[in-house]
Write an enzyme that holds these catalytic residues in place. Structure first.
Site, short mmCIF file in Angstrom:
data_model
loop_
_atom_site.label_atom_id
_atom_site.label_comp_id
_atom_site.label_asym_id
_atom_site.label_seq_id
_atom_site.Cartn_x
_atom_site.Cartn_y
_atom_site.Cartn_z
N ARG A 1 0.86 -1.18 0.00
CA ARG A 1 0.00 0.00 0.00
C ARG A 1 0.90 1.23 0.00
O ARG A 1 1.91 1.28 0.71
CB ARG A 1 -0.91 0.03 1.24
N HIS B 1 -1.18 -0.73 -9.86
CA HIS B 1 -1.78 -1.60 -8.83
C HIS B 1 -2.32 -2.90 -9.42
O HIS B 1 -3.52 -3.17 -9.40
CB HIS B 1 -2.90 -0.85 -8.08
P1 NDP Z 1 -0.93 -10.86 5.66
O1 NDP Z 1 -1.94 -10.23 6.54
O2 NDP Z 1 -1.01 -12.33 5.41
O3 NDP Z 1 0.53 -10.60 6.25
C1 NDP Z 1 0.96 -9.36 6.72
C2 NDP Z 1 2.40 -9.45 7.18
O4 NDP Z 1 2.81 -8.17 7.62
C3 NDP Z 1 2.56 -10.41 8.37
O5 NDP Z 1 3.80 -11.08 8.29
C4 NDP Z 1 2.55 -9.45 9.56
O6 NDP Z 1 3.25 -9.93 10.68
C5 NDP Z 1 3.26 -8.27 8.98
N1 NDP Z 1 2.93 -7.06 9.74
C6 NDP Z 1 1.72 -6.47 9.88
N2 NDP Z 1 1.80 -5.40 10.68
C7 NDP Z 1 3.10 -5.32 11.06
C8 NDP Z 1 3.83 -4.44 11.89
N3 NDP Z 1 3.24 -3.41 12.50
N4 NDP Z 1 5.13 -4.66 12.07
C9 NDP Z 1 5.74 -5.71 11.47
N5 NDP Z 1 5.13 -6.59 10.66
C10 NDP Z 1 3.82 -6.38 10.46
O7 NDP Z 1 -0.93 -10.04 4.30
P2 NDP Z 1 -0.60 -10.57 2.80
O8 NDP Z 1 0.78 -11.12 2.78
O9 NDP Z 1 -1.68 -11.44 2.29
O10 NDP Z 1 -0.69 -9.19 1.99
C11 NDP Z 1 0.11 -8.08 2.30
C12 NDP Z 1 -0.49 -6.85 1.67
O11 NDP Z 1 -0.31 -6.86 0.27
C13 NDP Z 1 -2.00 -6.71 1.82
O12 NDP Z 1 -2.33 -6.19 3.10
C14 NDP Z 1 -2.34 -5.75 0.72
O13 NDP Z 1 -2.29 -4.41 1.20
C15 NDP Z 1 -1.21 -5.94 -0.29
N6 NDP Z 1 -1.69 -6.46 -1.58
C16 NDP Z 1 -1.33 -5.78 -2.71
C17 NDP Z 1 -1.72 -6.23 -3.95
C18 NDP Z 1 -1.28 -5.56 -5.20
O14 NDP Z 1 -1.74 -5.92 -6.27
N7 NDP Z 1 -0.38 -4.61 -5.15
C19 NDP Z 1 -2.55 -7.44 -4.08
C20 NDP Z 1 -2.83 -8.10 -2.85
C21 NDP Z 1 -2.41 -7.61 -1.64
P3 NDP Z 1 2.79 -11.26 11.47
O15 NDP Z 1 3.13 -12.39 10.53
O16 NDP Z 1 3.62 -11.27 12.68
O17 NDP Z 1 1.31 -11.13 11.69
#
Ligand code: NDP
Length: 310
Positions: free
Chosen positions: A225, A273
């Site tokens: 994002r 995107h």
């Molecule tokens: P997940 O929710 O599966 O994973 C999020 C990861 O980020 C986890 O490892 C989490 O840690 C970590 N995280 C969240 N908050 C923090 C923080 N404050 N500090 C450190 N680590 C943090 O998300 P996805 O992998 O499925 O997707 C990631 C993002 O990709 C989505 O939220 C979306 O915004 C974006 N996206 C973009 C697309 C595009 O086309 N550009 C398409 C699809 C998604 P933990 O494992 O410890 O919970």
């Protein structure tokens, strides 16, 4: 009363989703909002960016499925029903995302932007290929998408590091967790890939100070994002070549306005995107499975925690 699934999206085809879900959910009526006959029969919602007040009509809603992986537009709302919320995140979506990240990392690892610039000047510009193991790739976020991409990068032989909120163990990836490790993590990333969800904690996590920690000549890739990064600070760092190159799929405002200076930087690759999308065929099976779980009173998979924000 036949249970109903209500669909809302201005971006996705209702007909396509209906055709995929109907055979998997023979006992469910699938329709759009305007075709809901009895709001009390609506037990499930499949929605992307539903308008404010959307849920108020549906008193018997049992499951809300976000039609995508990113839930930042959803979790901050004040009209969310207190029911399980799930998101679409399936292996096909992960593979598509990993291929984009691999493409962007390999492009930098093989110095393709410099070769493209040389070609435009008819200039033979030999750059001795670097070994992947000599290139440190930092992946911020090791969730469904980040973990997959990090492991694909490790398979290519890169020195892959990953950062997340809670501790992780991924084969071939050196994982660290927690804010206390973030600065050192950034300082050791020749290529930094952002795969973090947008939450109050991650908004502008990569501010001017943290971007300045990147090694001289580092490359930056954002596929999660736009607002995870201070876009103005990033633009400045790219203008001065403090950050050498960037691949950006997401922005503060989308579509990126034509007057935005990022468009005119020749060290930036902009894509609109599309790094990954929900693959309807496999996501439909996941949605039907979760509906079955809700009906049987079991826990759903891929549940979103609105308090955590992802
Ligand atoms: P997940 O929710 O599966 O994973 C999020 C990861 O980020 C986890 O490892 C989490 O840690 C970590 N995280 C969240 N908050 C923090 C923080 N404050 N500090 C450190 N680590 C943090 O998300 P996805 O992998 O499925 O997707 C990631 C993002 O990709 C989505 O939220 C979306 O915004 C974006 N996206 C973009 C697309 C595009 O086309 N550009 C398409 C699809 C998604 P933990 O494992 O410890 O919970």
């Amino acid at each position: 009363m036949t249970p109903t699934l209500v669909f809302h999206s201005e971006f996705d085809s209702f007909e396509q989703w209906q055709a995929l879900l109907a055979p998997l959910l023979p006992h469910v009526r699938i329709c759009q909002e305007q075709d809901v006959k009895d709001p009390d029969s609506v037990h499930y919602a499949l929605a992307w960016k539903p308008p404010q007040g959307f849920f108020a009509r549906y008193r018997n809603l049992k499951l809300l499925v976000n039609l995508g992986a990113g839930v930042d537009q959803l979790v901050g709302r004040d009209d969310l029903p207190a029911i399980p919320i799930t998101r679409v995140s399936d292996p096909d979506m992960g593979r598509m995302m990993a291929s984009y990240v691999l493409f962007a990392v390999l492009r930098y690892a093989r110095d393709i932007p410099a070769l493209e610039r040389a070609q435009r000047e008819c200039r033979w510009h030999y750059l001795h290929p670097r070994l992947p193991g000599s290139i440190r790739v930092g992946v911020l976020g090791l969730g469904e998408l980040g973990a997959y991409a990090a492991q694909e990068l490790a398979r290519q032989g890169f020195d892959v590091r990953g950062w997340s909120r809670s501790p992780k163990h991924l084969q071939g990836v050196c994982c660290v967790s927690g804010l206390a490790h973030l600065d050192a993590f950034i300082a050791e990333s020749d290529i930094l890939v952002t795969m973090l969800p947008l939450t109050p904690q991650t908004r502008h996590l990569l501010d001017a100070r943290r971007l300045a920690l990147l090694p001289e000549g580092a490359c930056f890739i954002n596929v999660s994002r736009g607002a995870v990064v201070d876009q103005q600070a990033l633009t400045e760092a790219l203008s001065t070549r403090r950050i050498a190159e960037a691949t950006l799929d997401v922005f503060d405002y989308e579509p990126l306005p034509p007057q935005d200076p990022l468009w005119r930087l020749d060290n930036v690759l902009i894509t609109p995107h599309l790094a990954s999308v929900a693959i309807a065929e496999s996501a439909a099976r996941q949605i039907a499975d979760n509906i079955g779980r809700v009906d049987r009173g079991e826990a759903v998979l891929h549940q979103v925690d609105p308090v955590r924000g992802y």
